[in-house]
Design an enzyme around this catalytic site. Structure first.
Site, PDB file in Angstrom:
ATOM      1  N   ASP A 381      49.971  50.546  55.480  1.00  0.00           N
ATOM      2  CA  ASP A 381      51.101  49.756  55.440  1.00  0.00           C
ATOM      3  C   ASP A 381      51.675  49.282  56.904  1.00  0.00           C
ATOM      4  O   ASP A 381      53.007  49.137  56.772  1.00  0.00           O
ATOM      5  CB  ASP A 381      52.220  50.448  54.523  1.00  0.00           C
ATOM      6  CG  ASP A 381      51.909  50.025  53.126  1.00  0.00           C
ATOM      7  OD1 ASP A 381      51.207  49.071  52.867  1.00  0.00           O
ATOM      8  OD2 ASP A 381      52.424  50.739  52.141  1.00  0.00           O
ATOM      9  N   LYS A 384      53.980  46.654  57.594  1.00  0.00           N
ATOM     10  CA  LYS A 384      55.506  46.534  57.323  1.00  0.00           C
ATOM     11  C   LYS A 384      56.519  46.534  58.467  1.00  0.00           C
ATOM     12  O   LYS A 384      57.611  46.338  58.275  1.00  0.00           O
ATOM     13  CB  LYS A 384      55.615  47.504  56.335  1.00  0.00           C
ATOM     14  CG  LYS A 384      55.193  47.182  55.008  1.00  0.00           C
ATOM     15  CD  LYS A 384      55.487  48.390  53.998  1.00  0.00           C
ATOM     16  CE  LYS A 384      54.947  48.111  52.670  1.00  0.00           C
ATOM     17  NZ  LYS A 384      55.084  49.191  51.580  1.00  0.00           N
ATOM     18  N   HIS A 409      52.361  41.467  54.960  1.00  0.00           N
ATOM     19  CA  HIS A 409      52.015  42.774  55.686  1.00  0.00           C
ATOM     20  C   HIS A 409      50.643  43.092  55.643  1.00  0.00           C
ATOM     21  O   HIS A 409      50.329  43.847  56.497  1.00  0.00           O
ATOM     22  CB  HIS A 409      53.134  43.940  55.149  1.00  0.00           C
ATOM     23  CG  HIS A 409      52.396  44.735  53.947  1.00  0.00           C
ATOM     24  ND1 HIS A 409      52.598  43.902  52.597  1.00  0.00           N
ATOM     25  CD2 HIS A 409      51.587  45.728  53.776  1.00  0.00           C
ATOM     26  CE1 HIS A 409      51.976  44.872  51.980  1.00  0.00           C
ATOM     27  NE2 HIS A 409      51.363  45.651  52.512  1.00  0.00           N
ATOM     28  N   HIS A 436      45.613  45.227  48.911  1.00  0.00           N
ATOM     29  CA  HIS A 436      45.990  44.588  48.005  1.00  0.00           C
ATOM     30  C   HIS A 436      45.324  43.844  47.282  1.00  0.00           C
ATOM     31  O   HIS A 436      45.624  42.851  46.222  1.00  0.00           O
ATOM     32  CB  HIS A 436      47.249  44.058  48.545  1.00  0.00           C
ATOM     33  CG  HIS A 436      48.484  44.754  48.654  1.00  0.00           C
ATOM     34  ND1 HIS A 436      49.037  45.775  47.568  1.00  0.00           N
ATOM     35  CD2 HIS A 436      49.203  45.389  49.527  1.00  0.00           C
ATOM     36  CE1 HIS A 436      50.041  46.371  48.123  1.00  0.00           C
ATOM     37  NE2 HIS A 436      50.086  46.479  49.351  1.00  0.00           N
ATOM     38  N   ASP A 464      47.116  54.181  46.907  1.00  0.00           N
ATOM     39  CA  ASP A 464      48.497  53.549  47.143  1.00  0.00           C
ATOM     40  C   ASP A 464      49.283  53.475  45.801  1.00  0.00           C
ATOM     41  O   ASP A 464      50.484  53.623  45.674  1.00  0.00           O
ATOM     42  CB  ASP A 464      48.255  52.553  48.013  1.00  0.00           C
ATOM     43  CG  ASP A 464      49.838  51.901  48.468  1.00  0.00           C
ATOM     44  OD1 ASP A 464      50.621  52.745  48.557  1.00  0.00           O
ATOM     45  OD2 ASP A 464      49.672  50.717  48.572  1.00  0.00           O
TER      46      ASP A 464
END
Length: 532
Positions: A381, A384, A409, A436, A464
């Protein structure tokens, strides 16, 4: 590492408590008499009665013809000297046997002495030039004194050649073992490999009396002596302090030698052998061998050579591990900075890292790749950092525009990490971009499907989501474990790769323990009603 680091002074190499006992001190030298005259056999054995060389007596094998000698030589490989008649079944029987020994059997170590009562049948000059023999004698010249001298000279030659051959074999094993050691990248694997290879060095020869029963490898860094690998009873104590595990006299001797400073040491304590090298830093690499008997001097020397190579590799591994530890700390600090901005649970990245490692192993990834994944996954991440706080920490549902900003992100993380020559950052870039994506192709940022998604991205994705659902966030409470597992099953083949969901379910006992180690409140419920 400077060149002078590798210089070991002769005074540094020590064999204490006396030289190692001679291997098989009473094992006889085997002498083959090949002659068709029975009286020659009797006279030879009588003349050499009570003969010893290097404290070892003689054992006689007898053949009355070249054909009998063929059979004996085909079955026996440790004959030191052959006293060979020339004329037996035919005029060239002895010479033909020489060609069989050197050519067919490829035996170039046995010493061959031709003895003839008919020198005219095989002129000495011609025979010495044409045939690979070691001496040529007329039987009439071989009185007791000359036979004694002949036997002493030939056995000395055989012994020295045998030592050279053993050294050659041992050095080949050292080179092969050292090469294998330098391939290892983790200290635990390395130390275990050291024990495996040093065992081969000690018991891999042809005439070894030392029986290796147990062994241990340890490091001593001035503050602590740690067992890093072991066999037998030591295998259960790897990673622990060696002070209470190794015998007290052994530990004391190791400490005494370490305090002497840089050098290479070999010594015997309570019937066991310790080989150790102390480097410039004062850190010692130690091998402790427990067995019956003692290796002879040549094997002790080979162990010392091997330990020297081991030290070089250990120093490199420590340097590598220092760099890895630095990388790990930088990764975690960066990841924690992202967590702080997004108000996520403190141990989220650590749990994702350990979950990713566990699932990577379950998916068949090699140990090196799994370790890289564990180190890289906390950066999933990192993108972010480019998301505004108002969007990142919004407690309610995002608008469509905010959703697009939030989804960016993944792309931002890839752009931050891409282009590095470092494997860790290359893997981190892939999983930051892909974590993702969804197995059925409905994910973002590229809408990849199935195995188009990188394996590290697939693994980090399920790790995650699994941890996010179990954790409290600004926009939701933590889910109960049974609801999380139900969702994982419902998303099998949709969001997540089916094999990864199956692996997650199969390893829930280990995962529960992981959550106890890195827990935020609440933690996973344990089957036995443990803490929740």
């Amino acid at each position: 590492m400077s060149d002078d680091y590798l210089i070991i002074e002769d005074d540094d190499l020590q064999i204490e408590d006396g030289e190692p006992a001679a291997r098989n001190a009473r094992t006889p030298w085997r002498i083959l008499i090949v002659d068709d005259e029975p009286d020659v056999h009797v006279a030879t054995k009588l003349a050499l009665k009570g003969f010893q060389f290097d404290g070892r007596p003689l054992e006689f094998l007898q053949a009355n013809s070249a054909s009998e000698a063929h059979h004996i030589l085909g079955a026996e490989s440790d004959i030191a000297v052959i006293l060979l008649d020339v004329v037996m079944e035919n005029d060239s029987a002895g010479l033909d046997l020489v060609e069989f020994i050197r050519g067919d059997l490829k035996n170039h170590t046995v010493r061959i002495v031709l003895r003839t009562g008919q020198p005219g049948q095989a002129p000495e000059r011609d025979v010495i030039v044409r045939y690979d023999i070691n001496d040529y004698k007329e039987k009439t010249d071989l009185n007791a004194t000359k036979l004694f001298t002949l036997m002493y000279a030939t056995l000395r030659s055989y012994r020295d050649i045998h030592i050279i051959e053993a050294s050659k074999r041992g050095l080949e094993r050292v080179i092969g073992a050292s090469a294998q050691m330098f391939k290892e990248q983790f200290l635990g694997n390395f130390a275990s490999g050291v024990l495996e290879q040093v065992s081969s060095l000690v018991v891999g020869g042809l005439d070894v009396a030392f029986s290796l029963e147990e062994a241990a490898a340890a490091t001593h860094d001035r503050k602590e002596m740690t067992l890093v690998a072991g066999t037998g009873r030591f295998s259960k104590s790897v990673g622990q302090s060696a002070w209470g595990i190794l015998p007290g006299k052994v530990s004391s001797a190791i400490e005494e030698h370490r305090q002497r400073g840089r050098g290479e040491y070999g010594f015997w304590v309570e019937g066991s052998y310790v080989g150790m090298v102390v480097g410039n830093s004062g850190r010692a690499s130690i091998l402790y061998l427990v067995g019956e008997g003692r290796p002879e001097e040549i094997d002790t020397h080979l162990i010392q050579i091997f330990v020297r190579n081991v030290l070089i590799a250990v120093e490199n591994l420590y340097l590598r591990n220092t760099l890895v530890d630095t990388q790990r700390e930088v990764v975690y600090r960066l990841s924690e900075a992202v967590e702080t901005r997004s108000n996520e649970t403190g141990n989220h990245v650590k749990r994702v890292a350990e979950l990713s490692k566990l699932l990577g192993k379950a998916m068949g990834m090699g140990e090196h790749d799994v370790e890289v994944l564990r180190l890289a996954s906390p950066l999933h991440d990192i993108g972010k950092v480019g998301i505004p706080d108002a969007v990142l920490n919004k407690p309610g549902r995002h608008t469509d525009d905010e959703t697009e900003i939030m989804r960016s992100h993944a792309r931002l993380g890839f752009e931050i990490l891409q282009g590095s020559d470092r494997e860790l950052l290359r893997v981190a870039a892939d999983l930051a971009r892909d974590h993702h994506e969804k197995w059925d192709g409905t994910g973002y940022p590229r809408g990849l499907k199935g195995e188009e998604i990188s394996l590290v991205g697939r693994i980090t994705a399920i790790a995650d989501v699994f941890d996010a659902l179990l954790s409290e966030r600004c926009y939701k409470p933590a889910w109960p474990e049974d609801e999380v597992l139900a969702l994982m099953q419902a998303e099998r083949g949709k969001h997540f790769q089916p094999a990864l969901v199956d692996a997650l379910m199969a390893h829930m006992p280990e995962i529960r323990q992981l959550y106890l180690r890195y827990s935020d409140e609440p933690v996973l419920e344990l089957p036995d009603g443990g803490p929740s």
